[in-house]
Design a protein around this motif. Structure first.
Motif, PDB file in Angstrom:
ATOM      1  N   PRO A 223       0.796  -1.244  -0.108  1.00  0.00           N
ATOM      2  CA  PRO A 223       0.004   0.001  -0.030  1.00  0.00           C
ATOM      3  C   PRO A 223       0.718   1.239  -0.020  1.00  0.00           C
ATOM      4  N   LEU A 224       0.569   2.136  -1.139  1.00  0.00           N
ATOM      5  CA  LEU A 224       1.290   3.383  -0.955  1.00  0.00           C
ATOM      6  C   LEU A 224       1.103   4.247   0.267  1.00  0.00           C
ATOM      7  N   SER A 225       0.030   3.955   1.155  1.00  0.00           N
ATOM      8  CA  SER A 225      -0.391   4.573   2.152  1.00  0.00           C
ATOM      9  C   SER A 225       0.869   4.299   3.381  1.00  0.00           C
ATOM     10  N   SER A 226       1.751   3.582   3.026  1.00  0.00           N
ATOM     11  CA  SER A 226       2.751   3.160   3.934  1.00  0.00           C
ATOM     12  C   SER A 226       3.906   4.282   4.024  1.00  0.00           C
ATOM     13  N   TYR A 227       3.741   5.123   2.918  1.00  0.00           N
ATOM     14  CA  TYR A 227       5.018   5.738   2.492  1.00  0.00           C
ATOM     15  C   TYR A 227       4.690   7.373   1.884  1.00  0.00           C
ATOM     16  N   ALA A 228       5.500   8.233   2.601  1.00  0.00           N
ATOM     17  CA  ALA A 228       5.680   9.511   2.049  1.00  0.00           C
ATOM     18  C   ALA A 228       6.088   9.633   0.634  1.00  0.00           C
ATOM     19  N   VAL A 229       5.484  10.363  -0.157  1.00  0.00           N
ATOM     20  CA  VAL A 229       6.081  10.451  -1.766  1.00  0.00           C
ATOM     21  C   VAL A 229       6.539  11.657  -2.222  1.00  0.00           C
ATOM     22  N   GLY A 230       7.352  11.635  -2.926  1.00  0.00           N
ATOM     23  CA  GLY A 230       8.029  12.916  -3.495  1.00  0.00           C
ATOM     24  C   GLY A 230       7.794  12.863  -5.170  1.00  0.00           C
ATOM     25  N   TRP A 231       7.819  13.915  -5.733  1.00  0.00           N
ATOM     26  CA  TRP A 231       8.123  14.026  -7.066  1.00  0.00           C
ATOM     27  C   TRP A 231       9.238  14.900  -7.482  1.00  0.00           C
ATOM     28  N   PHE A 232      10.274  14.474  -8.100  1.00  0.00           N
ATOM     29  CA  PHE A 232      11.654  14.964  -8.378  1.00  0.00           C
ATOM     30  C   PHE A 232      11.660  15.027 -10.178  1.00  0.00           C
ATOM     31  N   ARG A 233      12.433  15.936 -10.380  1.00  0.00           N
ATOM     32  CA  ARG A 233      12.788  16.060 -11.784  1.00  0.00           C
ATOM     33  C   ARG A 233      14.484  16.182 -11.922  1.00  0.00           C
ATOM     34  N   GLN A 234      14.664  15.675 -13.115  1.00  0.00           N
ATOM     35  CA  GLN A 234      16.061  15.896 -13.511  1.00  0.00           C
ATOM     36  C   GLN A 234      16.171  16.384 -15.017  1.00  0.00           C
ATOM     37  N   ALA A 235      16.698  17.456 -15.335  1.00  0.00           N
ATOM     38  CA  ALA A 235      17.068  17.952 -16.457  1.00  0.00           C
ATOM     39  C   ALA A 235      18.610  17.659 -16.791  1.00  0.00           C
ATOM     40  N   PRO A 236      18.840  17.609 -18.285  1.00  0.00           N
ATOM     41  CA  PRO A 236      20.264  17.230 -18.565  1.00  0.00           C
ATOM     42  C   PRO A 236      21.256  18.315 -17.946  1.00  0.00           C
ATOM     43  N   GLY A 237      22.399  17.659 -17.320  1.00  0.00           N
ATOM     44  CA  GLY A 237      23.274  18.427 -16.788  1.00  0.00           C
ATOM     45  C   GLY A 237      22.952  18.852 -15.379  1.00  0.00           C
ATOM     46  N   LYS A 238      21.868  18.753 -14.889  1.00  0.00           N
ATOM     47  CA  LYS A 238      21.557  19.427 -13.618  1.00  0.00           C
ATOM     48  C   LYS A 238      21.169  18.248 -12.657  1.00  0.00           C
TER      49      LYS A 238
END
Length: 123
Positions: free
Chosen positions: A27-42
């Motif tokens: 269950p995803l309710s067991s976890y805190a969740v984050g959205w990340f991003r990564q651009a080229p070279g960053k």
């Protein structure tokens, strides 16, 4: 838990997209969740995070007012609604889960990662 990120695509500036992070295995309710991003070279950066219950959220200054994170634990899914997209938002977007109640801004604090979904904002 396995995470599957989806919803990316090619859009014009000013458009909207909604990313989904679907979980399986636990269950995803067991976890805190984050959205990340990564651009080229960053470096990979945290854009938004949500606590296990969904009662508290974090949004980075760079996306505050444009992006909104939410979760539906019944559907085992976390969402990232992205509005007013800009070319600088172009990147690979990842969802990640950590076995804790609260969000962390550090990518190394997350235990599980989705495969990433590409967002391209271009006219």
């Amino acid at each position: 838990v396995q995470l599957q990120a989806s919803g990316g695509g090619v859009v014009q500036p000013g458009a909207s997209l909604r990313l989904s992070c679907a979980a399986s295995g636990r269950p995803l309710s067991s976890y805190a969740v984050g959205w990340f991003r990564q651009a080229p070279g960053k470096e990979r950066e945290l854009l938004a995070g949500i606590t296990r219950s969904g009662g508290s959220t974090y949004h980075a200054d760079s996306v505050k007012g444009r992006f909104t994170i939410s979760r539906d634990n019944a559907q085992n899914t976390v969402y990232l609604q992205m509005n007013s997209l800009k070319p600088d938002d172009s990147a690979v977007y990842y969802c990640a889960a950590r076995s804790a109640t609260y969000v962390s801004t550090k990518s190394f604090d997350y235990d599980y990662w989705g495969q990433g979904t590409l967002v391209t904002v271009s006219s």
